[in-house]
Write a protein that holds these residues in place. Structure first.
Motif, PDB file in Angstrom:
ATOM      1  N   TYR A  75       0.831  -1.214   0.000  1.00 54.23           N
ATOM      2  CA  TYR A  75       0.000   0.000   0.000  1.00 54.23           C
ATOM      3  C   TYR A  75       0.861   1.258   0.000  1.00 54.23           C
ATOM      4  O   TYR A  75       0.612   2.202  -0.744  1.00 54.23           O
ATOM      5  CB  TYR A  75      -0.917  -0.001   1.217  1.00 54.23           C
ATOM      6  N   LEU A  82      -5.308   6.796  -2.592  1.00 55.22           N
ATOM      7  CA  LEU A  82      -6.766   6.945  -2.497  1.00 55.22           C
ATOM      8  C   LEU A  82      -7.440   6.697  -3.839  1.00 55.22           C
ATOM      9  O   LEU A  82      -8.623   6.372  -3.888  1.00 55.22           O
ATOM     10  CB  LEU A  82      -7.138   8.349  -2.001  1.00 55.22           C
TER      11      LEU A  82
ATOM     12  N   ALA B   7      -3.859  20.000   2.221  1.00 54.74           N
ATOM     13  CA  ALA B   7      -4.726  19.219   3.107  1.00 54.74           C
ATOM     14  C   ALA B   7      -4.524  19.640   4.557  1.00 54.74           C
ATOM     15  O   ALA B   7      -5.487  19.787   5.316  1.00 54.74           O
ATOM     16  CB  ALA B   7      -4.439  17.730   2.940  1.00 54.74           C
ATOM     17  N   HIS B  90      -8.826  12.061  17.869  1.00 51.33           N
ATOM     18  CA  HIS B  90     -10.040  11.767  17.111  1.00 51.33           C
ATOM     19  C   HIS B  90      -9.781  10.726  16.022  1.00 51.33           C
ATOM     20  O   HIS B  90     -10.633  10.485  15.183  1.00 51.33           O
ATOM     21  CB  HIS B  90     -10.599  13.049  16.497  1.00 51.33           C
ATOM     22  N   GLN B  91      -8.601  10.152  16.036  1.00 52.33           N
ATOM     23  CA  GLN B  91      -8.230   9.072  15.112  1.00 52.33           C
ATOM     24  C   GLN B  91      -8.306   9.490  13.649  1.00 52.33           C
ATOM     25  O   GLN B  91      -8.425   8.643  12.769  1.00 52.33           O
ATOM     26  CB  GLN B  91      -9.112   7.843  15.342  1.00 52.33           C
ATOM     27  N   THR B  92      -8.249  10.779  13.383  1.00 50.87           N
ATOM     28  CA  THR B  92      -8.189  11.192  11.985  1.00 50.87           C
ATOM     29  C   THR B  92      -6.821  10.882  11.398  1.00 50.87           C
ATOM     30  O   THR B  92      -6.641  10.942  10.181  1.00 50.87           O
ATOM     31  CB  THR B  92      -8.465  12.694  11.831  1.00 50.87           C
ATOM     32  N   THR B  94      -5.602   8.089  11.073  1.00 49.03           N
ATOM     33  CA  THR B  94      -5.799   6.947  10.178  1.00 49.03           C
ATOM     34  C   THR B  94      -6.077   7.427   8.761  1.00 49.03           C
ATOM     35  O   THR B  94      -5.428   7.011   7.804  1.00 49.03           O
ATOM     36  CB  THR B  94      -6.968   6.080  10.681  1.00 49.03           C
ATOM     37  N   ALA B  95      -7.045   8.348   8.632  1.00 45.55           N
ATOM     38  CA  ALA B  95      -7.386   8.874   7.307  1.00 45.55           C
ATOM     39  C   ALA B  95      -6.189   9.591   6.699  1.00 45.55           C
ATOM     40  O   ALA B  95      -5.918   9.479   5.497  1.00 45.55           O
ATOM     41  CB  ALA B  95      -8.577   9.819   7.419  1.00 45.55           C
ATOM     42  N   THR B  96      -5.451  10.311   7.541  1.00 48.41           N
ATOM     43  CA  THR B  96      -4.288  11.045   7.051  1.00 48.41           C
ATOM     44  C   THR B  96      -3.250  10.109   6.449  1.00 48.41           C
ATOM     45  O   THR B  96      -2.742  10.339   5.357  1.00 48.41           O
ATOM     46  CB  THR B  96      -3.667  11.852   8.204  1.00 48.41           C
ATOM     47  N   PHE B  97      -2.953   9.027   7.170  1.00 48.92           N
ATOM     48  CA  PHE B  97      -1.928   8.100   6.680  1.00 48.92           C
ATOM     49  C   PHE B  97      -2.447   7.201   5.565  1.00 48.92           C
ATOM     50  O   PHE B  97      -1.662   6.652   4.793  1.00 48.92           O
ATOM     51  CB  PHE B  97      -1.367   7.262   7.830  1.00 48.92           C
ATOM     52  N   LEU B  98      -3.767   7.026   5.481  1.00 50.12           N
ATOM     53  CA  LEU B  98      -4.306   6.281   4.345  1.00 50.12           C
ATOM     54  C   LEU B  98      -4.141   7.103   3.068  1.00 50.12           C
ATOM     55  O   LEU B  98      -3.848   6.560   2.008  1.00 50.12           O
ATOM     56  CB  LEU B  98      -5.779   5.955   4.567  1.00 50.12           C
ATOM     57  N   ALA B  99      -4.326   8.419   3.201  1.00 44.66           N
ATOM     58  CA  ALA B  99      -4.198   9.280   2.027  1.00 44.66           C
ATOM     59  C   ALA B  99      -2.733   9.433   1.632  1.00 44.66           C
ATOM     60  O   ALA B  99      -2.403   9.487   0.455  1.00 44.66           O
ATOM     61  CB  ALA B  99      -4.818  10.636   2.304  1.00 44.66           C
ATOM     62  N   ILE B 100      -1.854   9.511   2.624  1.00 44.32           N
ATOM     63  CA  ILE B 100      -0.420   9.680   2.363  1.00 44.32           C
ATOM     64  C   ILE B 100       0.333   8.670   3.229  1.00 44.32           C
ATOM     65  O   ILE B 100       0.691   8.955   4.369  1.00 44.32           O
ATOM     66  CB  ILE B 100       0.049  11.107   2.706  1.00 44.32           C
ATOM     67  N   PRO B 101       0.564   7.472   2.695  1.00 47.18           N
ATOM     68  CA  PRO B 101       1.216   6.445   3.530  1.00 47.18           C
ATOM     69  C   PRO B 101       2.679   6.759   3.833  1.00 47.18           C
ATOM     70  O   PRO B 101       3.228   6.214   4.785  1.00 47.18           O
ATOM     71  CB  PRO B 101       1.066   5.166   2.719  1.00 47.18           C
ATOM     72  N   ILE B 266      -0.453   2.354  13.821  1.00 42.08           N
ATOM     73  CA  ILE B 266      -1.653   3.171  13.993  1.00 42.08           C
ATOM     74  C   ILE B 266      -2.850   2.238  14.149  1.00 42.08           C
ATOM     75  O   ILE B 266      -3.255   1.580  13.199  1.00 42.08           O
ATOM     76  CB  ILE B 266      -1.883   4.098  12.778  1.00 42.08           C
ATOM     77  N   SER B 267      -3.351   2.160  15.354  1.00 45.91           N
ATOM     78  CA  SER B 267      -4.492   1.257  15.544  1.00 45.91           C
ATOM     79  C   SER B 267      -5.545   1.913  16.407  1.00 45.91           C
ATOM     80  O   SER B 267      -5.336   2.977  16.928  1.00 45.91           O
ATOM     81  CB  SER B 267      -4.056  -0.059  16.160  1.00 45.91           C
TER      82      SER B 267
END
Lengths: 357, 267
Positions: A75, A82, B7, B90-92, B94-101, B266-267
């Motif tokens: 990934y 995305l 972002a 707030h566990q955002t 996760t979204a941050t690292f999903l968008a930019i690993p 990140i969990s």
């Protein structure tokens, strides 16, 4: 219709994936594949390692060993991921002071997606007006829909959803089911985790079932169900079973009736009529998947490691939380069982050699 | 990278935090400028008790225009803590690292955006301070812009706020509990560390250390003199050395935070 980036077909491959937290093995040499154009259910009881597996696949958690790839890429190695993989992991991860729409706009900025797409998606998941309010006041169902919109933002080939039906009302679940089917029909890869087989039973094509971090079953729903059978109750079981066997059908006694390996009820009725026996009941019988799920995940060698075991080594006789008929013997002395559970001590992971592979 | 920075800026400007902070920065800049302008031009600071009070027009202007910056940098320090703290809370994240690993890229974007935000708040602080301070100073017969070194001080004050935001970023990662991180960092930066600087300045061996503390380096950078317990000006670094020291603190804190972020599950 080709969606997303053409260089990706959306094949997920997990090989020997392992995660250890200290001495605790959360995911244990997991292997499975997820194919495009299909909805794959990723099932297991709570604490079986589903979320950890998904987080390793998405590069959030570092694998101790093994690989999890999308079309051969990790990934983290996918540029602008995305637009290839969309995922919704928890329904809670929104800043309560930010509107749902702005949450998507933050993601859109990274994915290089225009804000108009954000509004399209909010329309699609059915929360266009509510998304302009701050996320702190959202219901669970709204969070799920917002998460789904976030997952779809980059028009991805692969969609990974962790417990997407949690918090949805029956109408919402039905909507989700149709929505997921449509996405799969467009050729996308869908991987849906759930701890409730019944929740996704009607949605998924394939299932991967894990228990204690290990795979216990993989296949299509039809494969798991096995051959279709008919249940028949009659005035003269011996005569009917002989007549059915003469027709080349497999027959086995089942309760007060017979189980016949066929999906054609008319054949059973015709045979009964021809051999002059009265039919009291005739229905097609499907293997109860929920029961199968519990048999797989709650069998002795796959019993949930998070539940306590007594010092003697024999598993505590805890009945499954719902679903299949409960053995009356288990209910005989609930107080004793509870006592034993309390005095029980955790022990190491049990052996696993009875996997269905 | 520009997408990542955009972002990050969207994250900041889509919650209510930023404009509350903006108002506070603007008001504190103006209020301290007016206060310092009246105090430093009054007769009360003419005696020997106030050897540290600014005398020249240039020194007066620097002291007045940067008077609100101590509050300002505490605010950007908080923004630095919150920018990462709220992501974990707030566990955002996760979204941050999903968008930019590539997490290093995320951290770099946070650093760039915090420097930009620091400069923005710096402009607000200066708008309040220069506006209100100039009125008072000129009415007292002081020419604040006579010496051109005032412009250097004003420019560096934009950097100061950004650097303190980076110190906050590192703190926010190293202290995982957001509330604790906020309380500890503000308490240390506001009370403990300045007091420590004054106490150290009393001892012979401490005198050589205290100029290197973050708040002392900040004053040095802004060339605003301040007094010790005895009312005499405390020795401090030259403006560029102060800037280098503060940059050093910001780099170390942001670097430590980045190092931890790269490794964490990140969990």
């Amino acid at each position: 219709m080709v969606h997303g980036r053409p260089e990706f077909t959306g094949h997920i491959e997990v090989r020997g994936l392992t995660k250890r937290f200290g001495s605790f093995t959360a995911v244990d040499h997991l292997d499975f594949d997820v194919e495009p154009g299909r909805v794959t259910g990723f099932l297991g009881p709570n604490g079986s390692g589903k979320t950890t597996t998904l987080r390793m696949l998405l590069g959030l958690v570092r694998a101790t060993d093994g690989t999890a790839t999308i079309d051969g890429h990790r990934y983290a190695d996918i540029g602008n991921p995305l637009t290839v993989v969309g995922s919704a992991l928890e329904a809670t991860n929104f800043h309560p002071g930010r509107t749902g729409r702005n949450h998507l706009r933050v993601q859109a900025a990274v994915a290089g997606v225009p804000d108009t797409r954000v509004d399209e998606l909010l329309e699609l998941v059915g929360i266009p007006a509510a998304a302009r309010k701050r996320a702190g006041g959202y219901s669970m169902g709204m969070r799920q829909r917002l998460g789904l919109a976030a997952a779809l933002l980059g028009d991805p080939r692969v969609i990974i959803l962790d417990e997407p039906a949690n918090g949805l009302d029956p109408e919402g679940i039905r909507w989700l089911r149709g929505f997921l089917r449509q996405l799969a029909d467009e050729g996308r890869t869908l991987l849906i985790s759930s701890h409730m087989l019944s929740e996704v039973e009607q949605t998924v094509d394939d299932v991967v079932i894990i228990a204690n971090g290990q795979r216990v079953a993989q296949g299509t729903v039809a494969e798991l169900r096995g051959e279709p059978t008919a249940y028949v109750r009659t005035s003269d079981p011996d005569r009917l079973s002989q007549a059915l066997r003469d027709r080349g059908l497999a027959v086995a006694p089942s309760g007060r009736g017979l189980r016949v390996t066929t999906e054609d009820l008319a054949v059973v009725g015709d045979v009964a009529h021809a051999s002059d026996v009265a039919i009291h009941e005739l229905r097609s019988e499907q293997t109860h998947l929920e029961e199968l799920f519990f048999n797989l995940t709650e069998s002795e060698e796959h019993r949930n490691r998070n539940l306590a075991r007594p010092p003697g080594g024999a598993p505590v006789d805890l009945p499954p939380p719902s679903g299949p008929p409960i053995d009356p013997a288990l209910l005989a002395e609930p107080a004793q069982a509870a006592q034993r559970a309390q005095s029980a001590q955790p022990s190491g992971a049990p052996d696993h050699d009875g996997d269905l592979r | 990278m520009t997408a990542a920075v955009r972002a990050e800026l969207r994250k900041l400007f889509t919650t209510r935090l930023w404009w509350g902070m903006a108002i506070a920065v603007l008001l504190s800049g103006a209020a301290f400028a007016v206060l310092f302008a009246f105090v430093f031009t009054s007769d009360a600071v003419r005696g020997p008790q106030a050897a540290a009070a600014p005398r020249t027009d240039a020194a007066l202007a620097k002291a007045v225009f940067t008077g609100g910056l101590q509050v300002g940098y505490l605010l950007t320090l908080s923004i630095g803590v919150l920018t990462i703290g709220s992501e974990y809370r707030h566990q955002t994240i996760t979204a941050t690292f999903l968008a930019i690993p590539r997490r290093g890229r995320v951290m770099a974007a946070k650093v760039v955006s915090l420097l930009a935000v620091g400069a923005l708040y710096g402009l607000l602080s200066l708008a309040g301070a220069v506006g209100a301070g100039t009125l008072v100073l000129t009415s007292k017969g002081v020419a604040p812009f006579a010496d051109t070194s005032i412009w250097r001080t004003l420019a560096l004050s934009l950097l100061v706020l950004g650097l303190w935001a980076l110190i906050g970023l590192g703190t926010g990662i190293l202290i995982p509990n957001q509330v604790a991180a906020l309380l500890i960092s503000v308490a240390v930066a506001w009370i403990v560390e300045p007091l420590l600087g004054l106490v150290l300045a009393l001892t012979d061996w401490g005198k050589s250390i205290s100029p290197y503390l973050p708040s002392r380096a900040t004053s040095a950078m802004l060339e605003s003199t301040s007094g010790g317990f005895d009312g005499r000006p405390i020795t401090q670094l030259s403006w560029w050395a102060g800037a280098l020291v503060l940059i050093g603190y910001a780099a170390v804190m942001a670097g430590l935070g980045t190092w931890r972020t790269l490794r964490a599950d990140i969990s």
